[in-house]
Design an enzyme around this catalytic site. Sequence first.
Site, mmCIF file in Angstrom:
data_model
loop_
_atom_site.group_PDB
_atom_site.id
_atom_site.type_symbol
_atom_site.label_atom_id
_atom_site.label_comp_id
_atom_site.label_asym_id
_atom_site.label_seq_id
_atom_site.Cartn_x
_atom_site.Cartn_y
_atom_site.Cartn_z
ATOM 1 N N LYS B 70 0.841 -1.202 0.000
ATOM 2 C CA LYS B 70 0.000 0.000 0.000
ATOM 3 C C LYS B 70 0.874 1.248 0.000
ATOM 4 C CE LYS B 70 -4.081 1.672 2.597
ATOM 5 N NZ LYS B 70 -4.935 1.385 3.762
ATOM 6 N N SER B 145 -9.773 1.204 2.897
ATOM 7 C CA SER B 145 -8.939 2.038 2.059
ATOM 8 C C SER B 145 -7.823 1.262 1.341
ATOM 9 C CB SER B 145 -8.313 3.155 2.884
ATOM 10 O OG SER B 145 -7.496 2.632 3.902
ATOM 11 N N SER B 169 -9.949 -1.144 7.091
ATOM 12 C CA SER B 169 -9.368 -0.964 5.762
ATOM 13 C C SER B 169 -8.599 -2.129 5.163
ATOM 14 C CB SER B 169 -8.472 0.281 5.753
ATOM 15 O OG SER B 169 -9.290 1.428 5.869
#
Lengths: 100, 473
Positions: B70, B145, B169
Site C-alpha cells: 500500500k 482504504s 481498511s
Amino acid sequence: MLTDKEVEHIARLARIELNDGLREQMKRDLSSVLDYAELLQQCDTDDIEPLYQTTGLQNATRPDEHRNDWPMTEELAELLVGQAPEEEQGYVKTKAVKSS
Amino acid sequence: MSDSLGYTIGSARAAVDSGQLSYERLYEHYRNRIDAENEKLNAFLNTKEFSFVPVERDTSPLSGIPYACKDNLLVKGTIATGGSRILENYRSSFDATVVQKLRAAGAQLLGKTNQDEFAMGSSGENSAFGPVRNPRDLERVPGGSSAGSAAAVAGDLCVFALGSDTGGSIRQPAALCGIVGLKPTYGRVSRHGLMALASSLDQVGPLTKNVTDAAEVLTVLAGHDHLDATTMPREVPQFAEGLDRDISDLTIGIPKEYFGEGLSDEVRERVEQGIAMLEKAGATVREVSLPHSRFALAVYYMVLPSEASANLARYDGIRYGHRAEGVDRLLDVYTNSRAQGFGPEPLRRIMLGTYALSAGYFDAYYLKAQKVRALIRKDFDEAFERVDVIVGPTTPTTAFKIGEKSQDPLSMYLSDIYTVPVNLAGVPALSVPVGNGATSGLPVGLQMIGPMWQEERLLRAAYHLEQAQAAAL
C-alpha cells in the site's frame, strides 16, 4: 447546523483555506456527522476512565545502544531536506514567520 | 478457490522447487499480469521504481515471493503518495519496518498500490489518482482504504499484499473482493514508516489468497520494534504451524447485535452457513452480547478524525509535499497548501477532528467518545470470558457500485459498522471468504475477532472454515 462563523473558526484552527463552495459543503457534512455523534450522549459514562490506548504499555523506553542506529549522514540530510519545496544551502526555506 | 486466484505462497514455492520456474521468472510473470490488467483495475500506482532483487539463499517461506505494498508505507528512495496529491512527488527517506522485514525475508516488491487518500475511505474512490475497481465486477468498488492491495490480490497481480487497517481498511476490502485480510492485535506489528492516520487504531497487515499465506506473512511482519514504542515486547509464534489442529476446543460467540437491521439477507445467509460449518468442524457455538455496539460508529467518527487532525497537521507545505504558490504570508502557505493538496474526505475529517478537540467541545465529543470506547473494549473482554472467538459478518452488504455511496459521507461510513469496534478495542480480527451472495453473486466475508494477542486461534478457525468450504465443492 453549524454556523458560518463556527466553520470559519474550525478552518482557521485546522489551517485550511475554505472557499464559499467548500464552506457550504463542510457545514452540511460536519453537521450531519455531529448530529449522528449526539447518539453518544445516550451512553452513561459516569465513573468510566477514557481508553486512549489499548496495549496498556506505559513508559516504553528504548535502550541507549540504539541511539546511533540513525546517524545523520550527508545522504540522509539530502534525502530529508531535498524533499522541501524550497531549500537553500541545505536549509528548508519558508516565508518569514514574523511579518511586519 | 485459491486456484482461480493464481499463485499462493505455497503453490509458488512448489512451482519453484519443482524447477517449473525461477524466482525471477515468477516476478516477470507478475510484471506481465500487471501490464495486462492494471489499466482496468487501477490497483497499482507505481511499479517502475521496483525490480527483482536476486535472492542468495532462502531465508524464509517468503523468499522470492512477489508482493504489493500500500502506498502509505515508505520504501526508501521511492515515491510514496498515500493516495494524495499533497504527496504526489514525495520520495521516502527511509524504509518502513515491515518493508525491511519483508526484504530481509527475500520477498519481492512489485510496486505500490492505490488507496483512499491517507487511508480515509471504504471504497477506493477517495484516491487522488482515480478509483480502484473490483476485479470481480469492474463497475463496483473493491472496498477501502486498502483498495489497490485487495484488487491486486483478488485480480492475481501479486501473490500477497500489505495493507493498513484503522477502521476496517484491510478486512472490508478483503470481504468485498473475496480474499483473506487480517488486522493484527494493536501493537503486534510496527507502524514505523506507515503514514499515521489514527495512532491508537492503525495496524499494518496482510491481504492474501488463503489463510496459510496470511499466517506466513504475519509471522514475518510481527515483532517488537524499538522504532515504534507502541509495539509489545512479545514473542512471535510461528503462526502457520498447527493451523490444522482440531477446533473442538473453541467456543464461537455470535453477537446478536451484529445480525440485526442493516445486514443484507445474502450476507446473513452465507455467514450463517459459515457458522454452521464451524460447528460441524467441532466448535461450540453460543450467543453473546456486545451491548455497546450501537455506539461504535459514533465513537469511531469522533476518535478517528481527532487523531487524524493531529497526524495530518504535518502536511503543511513546508518540509515536503505540495506547497501553494503566489501567497505572501506563511499562514497562507499553510492554509492554501492544505486546501489545494487534500481531497474532500481528508478535509472533512480534519475539520471534524479539529472541532471535536477544540476548547469547549473536547469534553462533549472527544473525551466522551474515548469513555464509550472503554465500554466497547469492556464488552469484548467480558464476551471473551465466555467464548474464544467472536464471529459475524465483515460488511453489511456485498460490493456496491462505484458512485453509489460517494455523495453521502455517512452512508459510506456505515460500511464499517462491524469492523470499527475491533480497532477501538485493539483486538485482532480477520475476514475470510464464505462464498458468493445468492442475489448479487459477489463475494461475502465472514469476520472472526479474537482476544488481544490471539491471532493463532483466529487463523486456526479460519483455516478450518476454508478447508470445510473446499471439501464441500
